[in-house]
Motif scaffolding. Structure first.
Motif, mmCIF file in Angstrom:
data_model
loop_
_atom_site.group_PDB
_atom_site.id
_atom_site.type_symbol
_atom_site.label_atom_id
_atom_site.label_comp_id
_atom_site.label_asym_id
_atom_site.label_seq_id
_atom_site.Cartn_x
_atom_site.Cartn_y
_atom_site.Cartn_z
ATOM 1 N N VAL A 282 0.821 -1.208 0.000
ATOM 2 C CA VAL A 282 0.000 0.000 0.000
ATOM 3 C C VAL A 282 0.854 1.256 0.000
ATOM 4 C CG1 VAL A 282 -1.943 -1.127 1.138
ATOM 5 C CG2 VAL A 282 -0.168 -0.027 2.520
ATOM 6 N N MET A 283 2.150 1.123 0.237
ATOM 7 C CA MET A 283 3.038 2.266 0.302
ATOM 8 C C MET A 283 3.765 2.541 -1.010
ATOM 9 S SD MET A 283 2.421 3.323 3.248
ATOM 10 C CE MET A 283 3.618 4.631 3.220
ATOM 11 N N SER A 284 3.486 1.760 -2.055
ATOM 12 C CA SER A 284 4.238 1.924 -3.289
ATOM 13 C C SER A 284 3.346 1.688 -4.501
ATOM 14 C CB SER A 284 5.432 0.965 -3.320
ATOM 15 O OG SER A 284 6.124 1.060 -4.539
ATOM 16 N N VAL A 285 3.371 2.627 -5.445
ATOM 17 C CA VAL A 285 2.656 2.473 -6.711
ATOM 18 C C VAL A 285 3.525 1.668 -7.666
ATOM 19 C CG1 VAL A 285 1.750 3.687 -8.726
ATOM 20 C CG2 VAL A 285 1.348 4.608 -6.442
ATOM 21 N N ASP A 286 3.001 0.547 -8.134
ATOM 22 C CA ASP A 286 3.763 -0.282 -9.060
ATOM 23 C C ASP A 286 3.036 -0.536 -10.375
ATOM 24 O OD1 ASP A 286 1.797 -1.979 -8.144
ATOM 25 O OD2 ASP A 286 3.164 -3.126 -6.864
ATOM 26 N N HIS A 287 1.923 0.180 -10.588
ATOM 27 C CA HIS A 287 1.212 0.033 -11.863
ATOM 28 C C HIS A 287 0.333 1.263 -12.073
ATOM 29 C CE1 HIS A 287 -0.262 -2.105 -15.343
ATOM 30 N NE2 HIS A 287 -1.510 -1.919 -14.969
ATOM 31 N N VAL A 288 0.155 1.650 -13.338
ATOM 32 C CA VAL A 288 -0.669 2.808 -13.687
ATOM 33 C C VAL A 288 -1.572 2.426 -14.851
ATOM 34 C CG1 VAL A 288 -0.683 5.217 -14.454
ATOM 35 C CG2 VAL A 288 1.145 4.406 -12.949
ATOM 36 N N GLU A 289 -2.828 2.854 -14.781
ATOM 37 C CA GLU A 289 -3.779 2.624 -15.864
ATOM 38 C C GLU A 289 -4.526 3.911 -16.166
ATOM 39 O OE1 GLU A 289 -4.909 -2.117 -15.230
ATOM 40 O OE2 GLU A 289 -6.422 -0.557 -14.899
ATOM 41 N N VAL A 290 -4.879 4.088 -17.440
ATOM 42 C CA VAL A 290 -5.680 5.234 -17.872
ATOM 43 C C VAL A 290 -6.867 4.712 -18.670
ATOM 44 C CG1 VAL A 290 -5.731 7.409 -19.140
ATOM 45 C CG2 VAL A 290 -3.617 6.679 -17.998
ATOM 46 N N LEU A 291 -8.063 5.090 -18.253
ATOM 47 C CA LEU A 291 -9.290 4.707 -18.949
ATOM 48 C C LEU A 291 -9.896 5.930 -19.625
ATOM 49 C CD1 LEU A 291 -11.031 2.410 -16.288
ATOM 50 C CD2 LEU A 291 -9.328 1.788 -18.004
ATOM 51 N N LYS A 292 -10.547 5.701 -20.747
ATOM 52 C CA LYS A 292 -11.258 6.766 -21.452
ATOM 53 C C LYS A 292 -12.731 6.416 -21.522
ATOM 54 C CE LYS A 292 -11.096 7.120 -25.956
ATOM 55 N NZ LYS A 292 -10.626 7.395 -27.347
ATOM 56 N N LEU A 293 -13.580 7.403 -21.252
ATOM 57 C CA LEU A 293 -15.019 7.188 -21.273
ATOM 58 C C LEU A 293 -15.532 7.274 -22.700
ATOM 59 C CD1 LEU A 293 -17.591 6.776 -19.551
ATOM 60 C CD2 LEU A 293 -17.842 9.272 -19.535
ATOM 61 N N GLN A 294 -16.182 6.205 -23.150
ATOM 62 C CA GLN A 294 -16.813 6.183 -24.457
ATOM 63 C C GLN A 294 -18.220 6.755 -24.322
ATOM 64 O OE1 GLN A 294 -14.354 5.808 -26.792
ATOM 65 N NE2 GLN A 294 -15.529 4.268 -27.899
ATOM 66 N N LEU A 295 -18.459 7.895 -24.976
ATOM 67 C CA LEU A 295 -19.754 8.555 -24.915
ATOM 68 C C LEU A 295 -20.668 8.014 -26.010
ATOM 69 C CD1 LEU A 295 -18.495 12.215 -24.334
ATOM 70 C CD2 LEU A 295 -19.288 10.584 -22.622
#
Length: 357
Positions: A282-295
């Motif tokens: 919980v003390m370390s970020v080891d992954h990143v994701e970006v989502l896009k909203l489909q309208l």
């Protein structure tokens, strides 16, 4: 071990805020495309007795506050980005009224910085455009973040929404009137119209009412994210604000995690959701994701594989998007800080790696 000298202690100012101040005071470059609302940290809460929850869908999400003290990190913050040379603008602040300083912000929407008492435009060449907001009793119900539905001079009208993170009131809306006289525009905001949450969150296994933690305004509508990851579209219908659409898919990371921080923002005409994910600790970020909203008729989230010529900066209290070639930083990347980390880190979307700055 020798005692640490006072000059080695870090100041209480958030390094992300320092960066935001630096970029925001260069009006001729129009660097910041948009700034999302405050980052919300969530952790998973597993039901201890599943027999009591026959309609159990997924672990509950809860806001995480235990590590708030880690925001005051030790060590000096550095960010290895060479910005193009520009000009600085200074905004006078009285020590007697620091709460009126523009850097005490709730977010940024359509190029305007929102504070608890006003929203203002720092891109004016000679005079800041300031629009006063109606009073809000923040001692009883604090404002988590705020946003505009559109730019104030929009011919279809503009509203400002403030969310609270609770169900009563769930949000407040103020109408912004614009009076044009020759070359001048005069703005006025009406009193807040506060509304309670009336719908049960479909992703809440305990059948609780919706509680909004993130909101962004786009094309005259509000897109609000609940504590349990449900996206709701809030529109004005017959002078009343209603939830007109829900996204079926729950907005959560696609990988198992112990905790994550989410940011909702509008960037280049797209609504993005950024996840800083802690998988191992919980003390370390080891992954990143970006989502896009489909309208469209049905809302859906799709995972982005590239940001193109954009760069995102995710700090403790907000996330913003810039054009990489205009600013002079690394494209298709996300710079972020997290809890006890004493420096910024870089996530390269092309190589799917996290690097120190």
């Amino acid at each position: 071990m020798a005692p640490r000298k006072k000059k080695d202690l870090v100041t209480s100012e958030d390094p992300h805020q320092q960066l935001l101040n630096f970029i925001g005071r260069q009006p001729h470059l129009k660097l910041i495309q948009s700034v999302g609302s405050a980052g919300v940290t969530k952790s998973w809460k597993i039901a201890t007795n599943r027999r009591c929850v026959p309609s159990f869908k997924a672990p509950l999400l809860q806001l995480y506050h235990a590590d708030s003290d880690h925001h005051q990190c030790h060590g000096r913050y550095t960010l290895s980005i060479s910005f193009y040379q520009g000009f600085y603008r200074w905004r006078w602040r009285s020590r007697r009224s620091p709460e009126k300083s523009w850097d005490q912000f709730l977010g940024c929407s359509h190029g305007l910085i929102l504070t608890p008492s006003s929203f203002l435009d720092l891109t004016q060449s000679f005079l800041d455009l300031t629009i006063m907001l109606p009073s809000w009793d923040a001692h009883q119900v604090p404002i988590r973040s705020a946003t505009l539905s559109s730019f104030p001079v929009d011919p279809n009208g503009c509203n400002v929404m403030a969310i609270t993170g609770c169900d009563s009131p769930a949000f407040g809306v103020s109408r912004v009137d614009c009076l044009t006289e020759r070359r001048w525009c005069y703005f006025g905001a009406l009193e807040w119209s506060k509304q309670d949450s009336t719908l049960i969150d479909p992703n809440d296994s305990e059948q609780q009412l919706m509680k909004f933690t993130n909101v962004v305004g786009y094309s005259g509508k509000f897109y609000a994210l609940t504590l349990q990851g449900t996206l709701a579209v809030i529109e004005e219908v017959n002078s009343q604000f209603h939830i007109t659409k829900l996204c079926r898919r729950r907005a959560v990371p696609s990988v198992p995690s112990k905790r994550f921080t989410e940011y909702l923002l509008e960037s280049g005409g797209e609504i993005l959701l950024v996840f800083l994910i802690c998988r191992k600790s919980v003390m370390s970020v080891d992954h990143v994701e970006v989502l896009k909203l489909q309208l469209g008729d049905e809302l859906s989230w799709i995972k982005m594989e590239s940001l193109g010529d954009r760069t995102l900066f995710a700090g403790i209290n907000s996330c913003f998007s810039v054009t990489a070639t205009q600013v002079g930083c690394r494209r298709n990347s996300i710079y972020f800080t997290h809890l006890s980390k004493d420096s910024w880190r870089l996530y390269d979307m092309e190589t799917d790696t996290i690097l120190p700055c």
